[in-house]
Design a protein around this motif. Structure first.
Motif, PDB file in Angstrom:
ATOM      1  N   ALA A  30       0.899  -1.245  -0.105  1.00 37.05           N
ATOM      2  CA  ALA A  30      -0.222   0.113   0.048  1.00 37.05           C
ATOM      3  C   ALA A  30       0.918   1.022   0.005  1.00 37.05           C
ATOM      4  O   ALA A  30       1.959   1.286   0.594  1.00 37.05           O
ATOM      5  CB  ALA A  30      -0.919  -0.256   1.109  1.00 37.05           C
ATOM      6  N   LEU A  31       0.567   2.194  -0.881  1.00 31.56           N
ATOM      7  CA  LEU A  31       1.119   3.597  -0.727  1.00 31.56           C
ATOM      8  C   LEU A  31       0.355   4.565   0.272  1.00 31.56           C
ATOM      9  O   LEU A  31      -0.543   4.836   0.177  1.00 31.56           O
ATOM     10  CB  LEU A  31       0.915   4.138  -2.059  1.00 31.56           C
ATOM     11  N   VAL A  32       1.137   4.713   1.030  1.00 35.22           N
ATOM     12  CA  VAL A  32       0.756   5.718   2.243  1.00 35.22           C
ATOM     13  C   VAL A  32       0.982   7.147   1.988  1.00 35.22           C
ATOM     14  O   VAL A  32       1.880   7.636   1.632  1.00 35.22           O
ATOM     15  CB  VAL A  32       1.711   5.316   3.729  1.00 35.22           C
TER      16      VAL A  32
ATOM     17  N   HIS B 148       6.684   6.545  -3.516  1.00 34.73           N
ATOM     18  CA  HIS B 148       5.829   6.043  -4.292  1.00 34.73           C
ATOM     19  C   HIS B 148       6.157   5.840  -5.689  1.00 34.73           C
ATOM     20  O   HIS B 148       5.510   4.764  -6.369  1.00 34.73           O
ATOM     21  CB  HIS B 148       4.663   6.940  -4.131  1.00 34.73           C
TER      22      HIS B 148
ATOM     23  N   THR C  39      -9.510  10.918  -2.059  1.00 35.69           N
ATOM     24  CA  THR C  39      -9.249   9.636  -2.344  1.00 35.69           C
ATOM     25  C   THR C  39      -9.075   9.290  -3.804  1.00 35.69           C
ATOM     26  O   THR C  39      -8.279   8.561  -4.198  1.00 35.69           O
ATOM     27  CB  THR C  39      -9.872   8.501  -1.685  1.00 35.69           C
TER      28      THR C  39
ATOM     29  N   ARG D  51      -6.078  10.954  -5.386  1.00 37.60           N
ATOM     30  CA  ARG D  51      -4.873  10.059  -5.017  1.00 37.60           C
ATOM     31  C   ARG D  51      -4.704   9.042  -5.948  1.00 37.60           C
ATOM     32  O   ARG D  51      -3.673   8.629  -6.408  1.00 37.60           O
ATOM     33  CB  ARG D  51      -4.781   9.794  -3.605  1.00 37.60           C
TER      34      ARG D  51
ATOM     35  N   PRO E  57      -8.801  -0.854   4.486  1.00 35.89           N
ATOM     36  CA  PRO E  57      -8.072  -0.007   5.330  1.00 35.89           C
ATOM     37  C   PRO E  57      -8.754   1.202   6.051  1.00 35.89           C
ATOM     38  O   PRO E  57      -9.448   1.762   5.661  1.00 35.89           O
ATOM     39  CB  PRO E  57      -6.806   0.481   4.261  1.00 35.89           C
TER      40      PRO E  57
ATOM     41  N   SER F 263      -6.770   3.834   7.216  1.00 37.41           N
ATOM     42  CA  SER F 263      -5.625   4.772   6.933  1.00 37.41           C
ATOM     43  C   SER F 263      -5.613   5.411   5.667  1.00 37.41           C
ATOM     44  O   SER F 263      -6.455   5.013   4.722  1.00 37.41           O
ATOM     45  CB  SER F 263      -4.568   4.447   7.522  1.00 37.41           C
ATOM     46  N   SER F 264      -4.779   6.535   5.510  1.00 39.25           N
ATOM     47  CA  SER F 264      -4.694   7.265   4.046  1.00 39.25           C
ATOM     48  C   SER F 264      -3.622   6.236   3.379  1.00 39.25           C
ATOM     49  O   SER F 264      -2.525   6.632   3.336  1.00 39.25           O
ATOM     50  CB  SER F 264      -4.180   8.713   4.551  1.00 39.25           C
ATOM     51  N   VAL F 265      -4.255   5.742   2.538  1.00 37.16           N
ATOM     52  CA  VAL F 265      -3.311   4.759   1.737  1.00 37.16           C
ATOM     53  C   VAL F 265      -4.123   4.424   0.407  1.00 37.16           C
ATOM     54  O   VAL F 265      -5.277   4.880   0.188  1.00 37.16           O
ATOM     55  CB  VAL F 265      -3.168   3.206   2.365  1.00 37.16           C
TER      56      VAL F 265
ATOM     57  N   VAL G 247      -4.255   1.500  -2.430  1.00 40.27           N
ATOM     58  CA  VAL G 247      -4.212   0.065  -2.619  1.00 40.27           C
ATOM     59  C   VAL G 247      -4.397  -0.209  -4.156  1.00 40.27           C
ATOM     60  O   VAL G 247      -5.331   0.099  -4.613  1.00 40.27           O
ATOM     61  CB  VAL G 247      -4.916  -0.715  -1.924  1.00 40.27           C
TER      62      VAL G 247
END
Length: 158
Positions: free
Chosen positions: A62-64, A76, A113, A116, A148, A150-152, A154
């Motif tokens: 996953a990219l945080v 990233h 999101t 992103r 998830p 959290s701020s990710v 996937v």
């Protein structure tokens, strides 16, 4: 409005109402004995597991993301470069999903999101992956309990 138009307006509205009422009589009615069939495409229901859950597997870690940014970092880009290099061997399709931790306004969370996920998609395109093999979705914090929190972002291989 002209006087002639004023005189024909009640006549036209009466004809419209008559046509609307008569067309309702040919529509099938839903009696109390008939219940509509509901099809669940995602999630679980009484032991049913969606085939989409088994078919999707993460293609890379996953990219945080931190804060309220959607800018990609060097880490990233490195992870996405590795993924793009591997893509040419099998040319799989990817689903890029964005998540954020609860606490932001719902509309802003979904928008963030999605931005992103779009930023990740653009980087993958620039790295050589065909755009037709990439799909994005921004869930915000409104997703399944197993997603998830959290701020990710996937990336799932389809």
């Amino acid at each position: 409005m002209s006087a002639a138009a004023m005189k024909t307006l009640p006549l036209l509205s009466s004809v419209f109402l008559l046509l609307a009422a008569s067309s309702c009589s040919v529509m099938p009615s839903l009696s109390r004995e008939q219940t509509p069939t509901v099809v669940f495409a995602l999630g679980t229901r009484d032991g049913f597991s969606s085939p989409l859950q088994g078919a999707l597997k993460p293609a890379c870690p996953a990219l945080v993301f931190t804060g309220e940014t959607y800018a990609l970092t060097g880490g990233h880009r490195k992870a996405l470069g590795t993924l793009a290099a591997e893509w040419s061997s099998g040319k799989p399709r990817y689903l890029i999903t964005g998540y954020v931790a609860p606490g932001l306004p719902e509309d802003f969370a979904r928008s963030l999101t999605e931005r992103r996920a779009q930023a990740v998609r653009q980087q993958l395109i620039e790295s050589g992956i065909e755009a037709s093999h990439l799909q994005t979705v921004g869930f915000g914090f409104d997703s399944s309990p197993s997603s998830p929190t959290s701020s990710v972002v996937v990336i799932f291989q389809q």
